[in-house]
Design an enzyme around this catalytic site. Structure first.
Site, PDB file in Angstrom:
ATOM      1  N   LYS A  89     -23.909   7.044   3.874  1.00  0.00           N
ATOM      2  CA  LYS A  89     -24.516   8.118   3.077  1.00  0.00           C
ATOM      3  C   LYS A  89     -23.871   9.479   3.322  1.00  0.00           C
ATOM      4  O   LYS A  89     -23.755  10.284   2.393  1.00  0.00           O
ATOM      5  CB  LYS A  89     -26.024   8.184   3.355  1.00  0.00           C
ATOM      6  CG  LYS A  89     -26.390   8.480   4.804  1.00  0.00           C
ATOM      7  CD  LYS A  89     -27.886   8.429   5.016  1.00  0.00           C
ATOM      8  CE  LYS A  89     -28.246   8.750   6.457  1.00  0.00           C
ATOM      9  NZ  LYS A  89     -29.700   8.671   6.707  1.00  0.00           N
TER      10      LYS A  89
ATOM     11  N   HIS B 140      -3.018   2.856  -7.480  1.00  0.00           N
ATOM     12  CA  HIS B 140      -2.097   2.936  -6.357  1.00  0.00           C
ATOM     13  C   HIS B 140      -1.085   1.787  -6.365  1.00  0.00           C
ATOM     14  O   HIS B 140       0.003   1.914  -5.804  1.00  0.00           O
ATOM     15  CB  HIS B 140      -2.863   2.964  -5.023  1.00  0.00           C
ATOM     16  CG  HIS B 140      -3.450   1.651  -4.616  1.00  0.00           C
ATOM     17  ND1 HIS B 140      -4.713   1.253  -4.983  1.00  0.00           N
ATOM     18  CD2 HIS B 140      -2.932   0.635  -3.874  1.00  0.00           C
ATOM     19  CE1 HIS B 140      -4.955   0.055  -4.480  1.00  0.00           C
ATOM     20  NE2 HIS B 140      -3.898  -0.348  -3.797  1.00  0.00           N
TER      21      HIS B 140
ATOM     22  N   ARG C 183      -9.649 -26.508   3.651  1.00  0.00           N
ATOM     23  CA  ARG C 183     -10.499 -27.627   4.048  1.00  0.00           C
ATOM     24  C   ARG C 183     -11.945 -27.330   3.675  1.00  0.00           C
ATOM     25  O   ARG C 183     -12.418 -26.196   3.795  1.00  0.00           O
ATOM     26  CB  ARG C 183     -10.410 -27.846   5.563  1.00  0.00           C
ATOM     27  CG  ARG C 183      -9.385 -28.864   6.022  1.00  0.00           C
ATOM     28  CD  ARG C 183      -9.752 -30.294   5.657  1.00  0.00           C
ATOM     29  NE  ARG C 183     -11.041 -30.690   6.172  1.00  0.00           N
ATOM     30  CZ  ARG C 183     -11.245 -31.187   7.387  1.00  0.00           C
ATOM     31  NH1 ARG C 183     -10.241 -31.318   8.221  1.00  0.00           N
ATOM     32  NH2 ARG C 183     -12.458 -31.547   7.757  1.00  0.00           N
TER      33      ARG C 183
ATOM     34  N   LYS D  81      -6.962  -8.746   2.653  1.00  0.00           N
ATOM     35  CA  LYS D  81      -8.374  -8.699   3.059  1.00  0.00           C
ATOM     36  C   LYS D  81      -8.548  -9.160   4.511  1.00  0.00           C
ATOM     37  O   LYS D  81      -9.333  -8.585   5.266  1.00  0.00           O
ATOM     38  CB  LYS D  81      -9.201  -9.550   2.098  1.00  0.00           C
ATOM     39  CG  LYS D  81     -10.688  -9.284   2.145  1.00  0.00           C
ATOM     40  CD  LYS D  81     -11.420 -10.062   1.080  1.00  0.00           C
ATOM     41  CE  LYS D  81     -11.493  -9.346  -0.263  1.00  0.00           C
ATOM     42  NZ  LYS D  81     -10.342  -9.499  -1.137  1.00  0.00           N
TER      43      LYS D  81
ATOM     44  N   ASP E 257       0.808  -1.223   0.000  1.00  0.00           N
ATOM     45  CA  ASP E 257       0.000   0.000   0.000  1.00  0.00           C
ATOM     46  C   ASP E 257       0.844   1.278   0.000  1.00  0.00           C
ATOM     47  O   ASP E 257       0.318   2.361   0.271  1.00  0.00           O
ATOM     48  CB  ASP E 257      -0.927   0.015   1.222  1.00  0.00           C
ATOM     49  CG  ASP E 257      -2.254  -0.682   0.945  1.00  0.00           C
ATOM     50  OD1 ASP E 257      -2.516  -1.014  -0.226  1.00  0.00           O
ATOM     51  OD2 ASP E 257      -3.026  -0.904   1.893  1.00  0.00           O
TER      52      ASP E 257
ATOM     53  N   ARG F  32     -20.551  20.983   8.298  1.00  0.00           N
ATOM     54  CA  ARG F  32     -21.585  20.065   7.820  1.00  0.00           C
ATOM     55  C   ARG F  32     -22.571  20.738   6.857  1.00  0.00           C
ATOM     56  O   ARG F  32     -23.760  20.401   6.832  1.00  0.00           O
ATOM     57  CB  ARG F  32     -22.353  19.439   8.991  1.00  0.00           C
ATOM     58  CG  ARG F  32     -21.568  18.365   9.752  1.00  0.00           C
ATOM     59  CD  ARG F  32     -21.279  17.168   8.848  1.00  0.00           C
ATOM     60  NE  ARG F  32     -20.934  15.968   9.597  1.00  0.00           N
ATOM     61  CZ  ARG F  32     -19.704  15.591   9.912  1.00  0.00           C
ATOM     62  NH1 ARG F  32     -18.679  16.351   9.539  1.00  0.00           N
ATOM     63  NH2 ARG F  32     -19.470  14.469  10.582  1.00  0.00           N
TER      64      ARG F  32
END
Length: 575
Positions: free
Chosen positions: A304, A118, A279, A195, A92, A368
């Site tokens: 959102k 990236h 497995r 991940k 990264d 905001r």
């Protein structure tokens, strides 16, 4: 060296990795938040690319060591192990401010047509890191061959398709070590240690429940031969005369000087390759992994409010690009090393007139003053773009389309179409060397049949939010042939709906969901309080403890919550 990590506990890293960590190119990751601007919505989301990279290096080492111990016949060398860990550590390096939004939207906006991701930045900066800090000699001291192994590390960072029928001759590792390319960036099925780390780390810091435990996959991982397809195999022989050959094989004939014929035969041959398998009993855990990814995206990464903040932060970078030449930094690794999330504070406190537009957007974000969320709906199969549908809504209701912002989102388990297990292979305890695939119905009949959905998300500016919401709901109701819409359920039993609407809920990793009074929210949104986001709770301790990135901001919110909780407890005791 041993690092104390909040996710994996005490982790030990090789001395060469520590030398890489101590370079300026790697240290910049301390100033890049893992989730971009999401900490403006989830106060605990202050963790950085730095600790995530340490975690991936650690897990990469764990996985490759597990394979080596259980299957010594794989001939995994100490050099292989070290290269895989370095790739996990540096995968990264190339991220810019706002994480994925930097290459996904900012570079696409400022340098249209220029294909840059990236991963390429990680490779460019890794090369710069090695040359700038004289690490070639260090690599040789630890038994690596820089000429070959640097190329191998870069291939691991970029990720290669290990299932191609013909293994490229110039690849840094031979075909019998193809499984090494599935550890850090698995292009085959997405099951990789990158991940495993970010699912656990993001859920922990965001305060989101995580049912996925990577240990089940780590302990059961094993390399087996898997049939991946077919390739043409060429054979040559000299014969006295040409004879016809049936079947799938094809022949080409070339006459020789002595009346003989050279036959070149092309024939299809099945290709088998070594692949990491698991497995059969952990198939549910792989489902959990993809489902956890979806949950994180649904609840947090595509939140959102966080989504629209990311869009506005991207606009800040675009607005400032002409003055600061931010997008040009990807061509100069010395400049890119200095490009971090600190760019936003540099813009905020600059007195340059050319940055006034970017500063104005930052001020609106801080207070905001954002586009208001109108609603979102799942789209059924449709050839028309969502923008066209919303334009229809505006035209039919005499609304100004410029007051609406429409976003088309893909939300899913990480793979578009198909079963999640299509490219994942398993083995059985009775036969450790035979790989097979599993269909979803063999795991459970309750598993989903769709793993991806398309959403249309709408925001509005310069108009009443409730009015916009009503029009959007009506539009969804009328267009049920393209919208998966259900009538909202209202609850009129609550005597104080307006007060509850004004209460703000923070998702805290320590205390869970906490509600704060509207007056406290107004205080939180002031510049004087927002500065606490930039003051670490433990000062410089994050330089020793990578996970100590939390700030006075979330501590202050948690303190108020506990104080209020203590008062309620006293009242109950008195009562």
């Amino acid at each position: 060296m041993i690092f104390n990590d909040p996710i994996h506990g005490k982790i030990e890293l090789h001395p060469l990795l520590v030398k890489i960590i101590d370079t300026p190119q790697f240290q910049r990751l301390r100033h890049l938040k893992q989730l971009g601007a999401l900490s403006l919505v989830y106060p605990g989301g202050t963790h950085t690319r730095f600790e995530h990279s340490l975690g991936v290096a650690y897990l990469a080492g764990c996985l490759v060591k597990t394979l080596d111990i259980n299957q010594p016949e794989l001939n995994i060398t100490p050099g292989d192990m070290l290269c895989v860990q370095i790739a996990g550590l540096c995968h990264d390096l190339g991220h810019g401010p706002l994480s994925h939004l930097f290459d996904g939207k900012f570079i696409a906006s400022t340098r249209p047509g220029y294909q840059w991701k990236h991963e390429k930045g990680s490779i460019d900066l890794f090369r710069n890191l090695v040359e700038d800090n004289g690490l070639r000699e260090e690599m040789e001291n630890y038994g690596l061959n820089p000429g070959e192994d640097l190329r191998f590390i870069e291939e691991l960072i970029m990720g290669v398709e290990a299932s191609v029928a013909m293994w490229p001759e110039n690849r840094a590792r031979p075909e019998n070590k193809s499984f090494l390319y599935e550890i850090v960036a698995n292009k085959q099925n997405g099951v990789d240690v990158d991940k495993w780390d970010y699912l656990a780390r993001d859920a922990y810091h965001l305060g989101i429940q995580n049912s996925f435990d990577y240990q089940c996959l780590l302990k059961s991982a094993r390399v087996c031969e898997v049939e991946i397809g077919q390739r043409n195999v060429q054979s040559v022989r000299i014969t006295e005369k040409v004879c016809e050959l049936g079947g799938e094989a094809r022949k080409q004939h070339f006459p020789l000087k002595d009346n003989r014929v050279c036959e070149i035969e092309l024939e299809k041959k099945n290709v088998r390759r070594l692949t990491i398998c698991f497995r059969d009993k952990v198939a549910d855990d792989i489902y959990d992994m993809f489902y956890t990814r979806y949950t994180l995206h649904r609840q947090a990464l595509q939140h959102k409010v966080g989504f629209v903040i990311d869009e506005r932060m991207k606009d800040v970078l675009v607005e400032a690009d002409g003055h600061l030449q931010i997008s040009a930094a990807i061509d100069n690794m010395a400049k890119y090393t200095r490009l971090t999330d600190d760019i936003f504070e540099e813009i905020r406190h600059s007195s340059e007139p050319g940055l006034n537009g970017a500063k104005a957007i930052l001020d609106k974000i801080a207070h905001r003053c954002l586009p208001k969320f109108v609603g979102e709906a799942r789209l059924k199969e449709s050839r028309r773009e969502p923008e066209n549908h919303v334009k229809d809504m505006c035209r039919d209701n005499n609304l100004n389309a410029q007051h609406f912002q429409i976003y088309d989102l893909d939300m899913g388990f990480g793979i578009v179409g198909g079963n999640l297990l299509d490219n994942v292979y398993f083995y059985n305890k009775r036969d450790l060397n035979t790989a097979f695939s599993i269909q979803s119905y063999q795991v459970s009949s309750l598993k989903p049949v769709k793993f991806h959905e398309r959403l249309v998300r709408v925001y509005c500016t310069d108009m009443d939010q409730r009015d916009a919401e009503w029009h959007f709901r009506e539009w969804c109701r009328i267009n049920r042939q393209i919208i998966d819409y259900h009538e909202p359920v209202s609850n009129n039993d609550n005597p104080e709906p307006e007060v509850i609407l004004q209460m703000k809920v923070f998702n805290d990793p320590i205390h869970g969901q906490i509600k704060l009074h509207p007056l406290l929210v107004k205080i939180i949104d002031t510049p004087q309080f927002q500065r606490l986001r930039h003051i670490k709770q433990l000062g410089g301790a994050y330089l020793v403890y990578p996970g100590a990135t939390h700030t006075r901001f979330e501590n202050s919110i948690g303190y108020d919550y506990l104080k209020k909780k203590k008062k309620k407890k006293k009242k109950k005791i008195k009562g």
